[in-house]
Design an enzyme around this catalytic site. Structure first.
Site, PDB file in Angstrom:
ATOM      1  N   TRP A 130     -64.727  19.474 -20.576  1.00 56.90           N
ATOM      2  CA  TRP A 130     -65.008  20.191 -19.466  1.00 56.90           C
ATOM      3  C   TRP A 130     -64.899  21.662 -20.010  1.00 56.90           C
ATOM      4  O   TRP A 130     -63.916  22.286 -20.645  1.00 56.90           O
ATOM      5  CB  TRP A 130     -64.225  20.138 -18.231  1.00 56.90           C
ATOM      6  N   MET A 131     -65.816  22.737 -19.391  1.00 56.73           N
ATOM      7  CA  MET A 131     -65.812  24.126 -19.425  1.00 56.73           C
ATOM      8  C   MET A 131     -66.035  24.776 -18.379  1.00 56.73           C
ATOM      9  O   MET A 131     -66.815  24.401 -17.477  1.00 56.73           O
ATOM     10  CB  MET A 131     -66.833  24.576 -20.601  1.00 56.73           C
ATOM     11  N   ASP A 133     -65.099  28.999 -16.703  1.00 55.14           N
ATOM     12  CA  ASP A 133     -65.250  30.753 -16.819  1.00 55.14           C
ATOM     13  C   ASP A 133     -65.316  31.191 -18.327  1.00 55.14           C
ATOM     14  O   ASP A 133     -64.395  30.790 -19.091  1.00 55.14           O
ATOM     15  CB  ASP A 133     -64.046  31.362 -15.981  1.00 55.14           C
ATOM     16  N   GLN A 149     -62.430  28.877 -20.194  1.00 57.01           N
ATOM     17  CA  GLN A 149     -61.711  27.818 -19.773  1.00 57.01           C
ATOM     18  C   GLN A 149     -62.394  26.457 -20.162  1.00 57.01           C
ATOM     19  O   GLN A 149     -63.428  26.147 -20.266  1.00 57.01           O
ATOM     20  CB  GLN A 149     -62.156  27.973 -18.030  1.00 57.01           C
ATOM     21  N   THR A 194     -58.523  32.638 -16.305  1.00 50.70           N
ATOM     22  CA  THR A 194     -59.519  33.724 -16.467  1.00 50.70           C
ATOM     23  C   THR A 194     -58.770  35.311 -16.878  1.00 50.70           C
ATOM     24  O   THR A 194     -57.678  35.672 -16.331  1.00 50.70           O
ATOM     25  CB  THR A 194     -60.445  34.002 -15.494  1.00 50.70           C
ATOM     26  N   GLU A 312     -62.929  36.310  -6.686  1.00 45.38           N
ATOM     27  CA  GLU A 312     -62.584  36.152  -8.102  1.00 45.38           C
ATOM     28  C   GLU A 312     -63.397  36.740  -9.136  1.00 45.38           C
ATOM     29  O   GLU A 312     -64.420  37.420  -8.707  1.00 45.38           O
ATOM     30  CB  GLU A 312     -63.019  34.736  -8.062  1.00 45.38           C
TER      31      GLU A 312
END
Length: 651
Positions: A130-131, A133, A149, A194, A312
């Site tokens: 998983w990836m 930001d 991330q 982040t 965000e």
């Protein structure tokens, strides 16, 4: 009337760590035995209301007080398939399709052949897992760095998110490096989230990032390279007195995240913004610092917009009104506008606005209040979120990165072993022609992947026609196209009061006098699967033409558990301009740019038939009263080089 929010002056002292760390249960609002006060005053419809003080309690273990280096940790099992991130205080990470009935769609029986096709050829993604930001992008000693991330344990978002790391010479061919930062301290044990990089005048790099503590409190932390002489920045050190910032009184402990790149003020202070909210008002808290260890929360806010919810991944940067180069983040003065951007947690889209920044009053005012952050322009009208820019000193440009999430099922992601990609990096410029928006365009380096160009000139397409374009394989393409609508058609079509909206239309299947028309990409021979990228024109009262740019996913796949929405928005078209589009096709991701990048749409599509040799491209015109002429250049795109070993880079 919108909320008006003022914040009292609030000096800030970092929370101690190491041998001097406070015991479990210390309030983040208490520093060195003194209670710091901060009031949020709201005026709503003339009624004064005082925001509630919401103290977040900490519980943590101490370390030896020295500089903390990164360490590894054991993997954890993938948890049950539920909405990701919400309970932890960040935006929903899993995609949720609108339900047509009471039952969710059945999972499609994907085979390995179709799942393998979905992996991209020239968009950035890690080798597996998983990836999300993009974090702290920068150019340093000849290398472009991208941190991101990353979940080392699986293909879904997890509670142990770390910072992946890769480097490139050209933003296209990437070398994967070891993980840069992991969840090894009480202040980031639930996630190294982040953050942003700031490069100081002497070349030093400081990285501020959000950590999720062992009590899921969002705090800000400082990190810096262990060896500044290393161009690859392999090792990072966490400041021993982290966290350097905790949520101020009045801010919920899960609404304090994503620090921006800092910029210099006229007084020589470094200033940056952190996203938050108060009730339903999205806000940007402003901090000043000299050393990135001690901070002052300034009076007021840089900006706030009522009704937009949590902000965000806030970004704030200057843009030149007169030049063609990007600007360093600290630039201000004549001929400069400032862009404020926020990723809205409520709808998970990235909004921006142009305005004027006053460093003395520490305020930013939008040029057009009706097009303010969260209620006006978006970077992209498709799948595009958590974006971040950086100033590329190497080529004097501002470059935009963004997370492109999956819109299939999590079960499919687990089966294929990966999830999410980064969009192609985009350069950002002020649109000198309109004066009211940005232009986004793929970085020039992507052109190096072009090969086998096919040209189509002045193809006439009557209403209702579909024309196949013989280009060979259709999975990896760069397409540029120009469209002209027959002038007689434009003049003869009756004025209309039609109210058009891409999302709520019938898509490419609907028929109007002057649209839709465009391209069908990732289509099979029988057109059972197709993804139309198209224009739709409405002739309003007085003969004014309003043009829409849309992407229709409704027939992109025969699978039932993938996104089928229609995306798009209006695109400004000036008198004398042809309609233009550029489309990057890279297997399951399609990025479309109209009118030089005034309106952009990113698509995630998962065809079951239109893959490998069966992926075709068609030209179509579904207008009832207009003939169009199209000219196209179509390139096959080579696969970008990706390396998972970095030892040769040290040579």
């Amino acid at each position: 009337m919108e909320d008006r929010i003022t914040i009292s002056h609030h000096p800030y002292t970092p929370l101690p760590d190491g041998d001097n760390a406070p015991s479990s249960g210390v309030s983040p609002a208490t520093q060195n035995g003194r209670r710091r006060s901060l009031k949020f005053v709201l005026v709503l419809s003339g009624v004064l209301a005082v925001g509630l003080i919401m103290g977040a309690m900490f519980s943590f273990s101490t370390n030896d007080g020295g500089a903390v280096k990164m360490s590894t940790e054991s993997p954890e099992k993938i948890s049950e398939l539920v909405g990701r991130g919400v309970s932890e205080g960040v935006s929903m990470k899993s995609f949720r399709r609108p339900l047509l009935g009471n039952e969710p769609p059945a999972n499609f029986p994907w085979n390995s052949n179709a799942l393998s096709w979905q992996r991209t050829a020239f968009h950035f993604q890690p080798t597996k897992n998983w990836m999300n930001d993009p974090n702290g992008p920068l150019f340093y000693k000849g290398w472009y760095h991208l941190f991101y991330q990353y979940n080392r344990d699986g293909a879904i978002w997890g509670k142990k998110i770390v910072w992946g790391h890769a480097v490139s010479r050209d933003l296209i061919h990437w070398n994967h490096l070891p993980v840069a930062m992991v969840t090894d301290q009480w202040y980031d044990v639930n996630g190294v989230w982040t953050g942003s990089a700031t490069i100081l005048p002497d070349g030093q790099i400081v990285m501020l990032y959000t950590g999720s503590t062992n009590e899921s409190v969002q705090v800000q932390n400082l990190a810096y390279p262990a060896d500044p002489s290393d161009p690859l920045l392999i090792e990072w050190i966490k400041y021993p007195n982290n966290p350097v910032l905790v949520p101020p009184p009045g801010i919920d402990f899960k609404d304090f995240r994503d620090p921006t790149t800092a910029w210099l003020t006229p007084e020589g202070m470094w200033r940056f913004v952190i996203g938050s909210k108060l009730n339903k008002t999205g806000i940007s808290l402003v901090y000043d610092t000299v050393d990135f260890k001690n901070f002052t929360l300034l009076d007021g806010l840089l900006h706030a917009v009522h009704g937009t919810g949590m902000w965000e991944c806030v970004d704030f940067y200057p843009i030149s009104k007169v030049g063609e180069n990007g600007l360093d983040t600290s630039i201000n003065g004549l001929g400069v506008k400032h862009v404020m951007k926020a990723s809205l947690d409520d709808d998970r889209n990235d909004y921006y606005a142009l305005g004027t920044y006053d460093p003395v009053s520490t305020t930013w005012v939008p040029d057009n209040p009706k097009m303010d952050v969260g209620i006006g322009l978006r970077y992209d009208y498709g799948i595009y979120y958590a974006s971040k820019t950086f100033y590329d000193s190497n080529k004097k440009r501002r470059v935009l990165w963004s997370w492109i999430k999956e819109t299939d099922s999590e079960l499919s992601d687990i089966k294929k072993g990966w999830a999410s990609v980064q969009g192609i990096p985009r350069t950002i410029l002020f649109d000198h022609k309109t004066g009211s928006n940005l232009l986004q365009w793929p970085v020039e380096e992507v052109n190096k992947l072009r090969s086998n160009k096919t040209v189509f000139e002045n193809l006439e397409v009557n209403g209702g026609a579909v024309v196949p374009l013989e280009i060979g394989l259709g999975s990896q393409l760069d397409i540029t196209a120009e469209f002209e609508v027959d002038k007689k058609s434009l003049e003869s079509v009756q004025e209309s009061n039609e109210v058009y909206d891409c999302k709520n239309s019938m898509g490419a299947a609907g028929r109007g006098a002057l649209g839709p028309f465009g391209l069908l990409i990732l289509a099979d021979e029988q057109l059972l699967e197709q993804t139309p990228i198209y224009f739709y024109i409405v002739k309003g009262s007085g003969g004014d033409l309003k043009t829409f740019f849309c992407a229709d996913h409704s027939r992109s796949s025969e699978a039932t558990d993938v996104d089928k929405e229609i995306y798009g928005s209006i695109v400004p078209v000036l008198r004398g301009e042809k309609l233009t589009v550029r489309i990057l096709v890279d297997h399951s991701i399609v990025e479309s740019f109209s009118q030089g990048g005034r309106t952009c749409i990113t698509s995630r599509v998962y065809p079951t038939k239109a893959i490998y040799n069966n992926a075709k491209v068609f030209l179509f015109n579904n207008a009832t009263e207009a003939k169009i002429t199209a000219s196209l250049n179509i390139w096959q795109m080579n696969t970008a080089q990706r390396h998972s070993h970095f030892t040769e880079l040290m040579m």
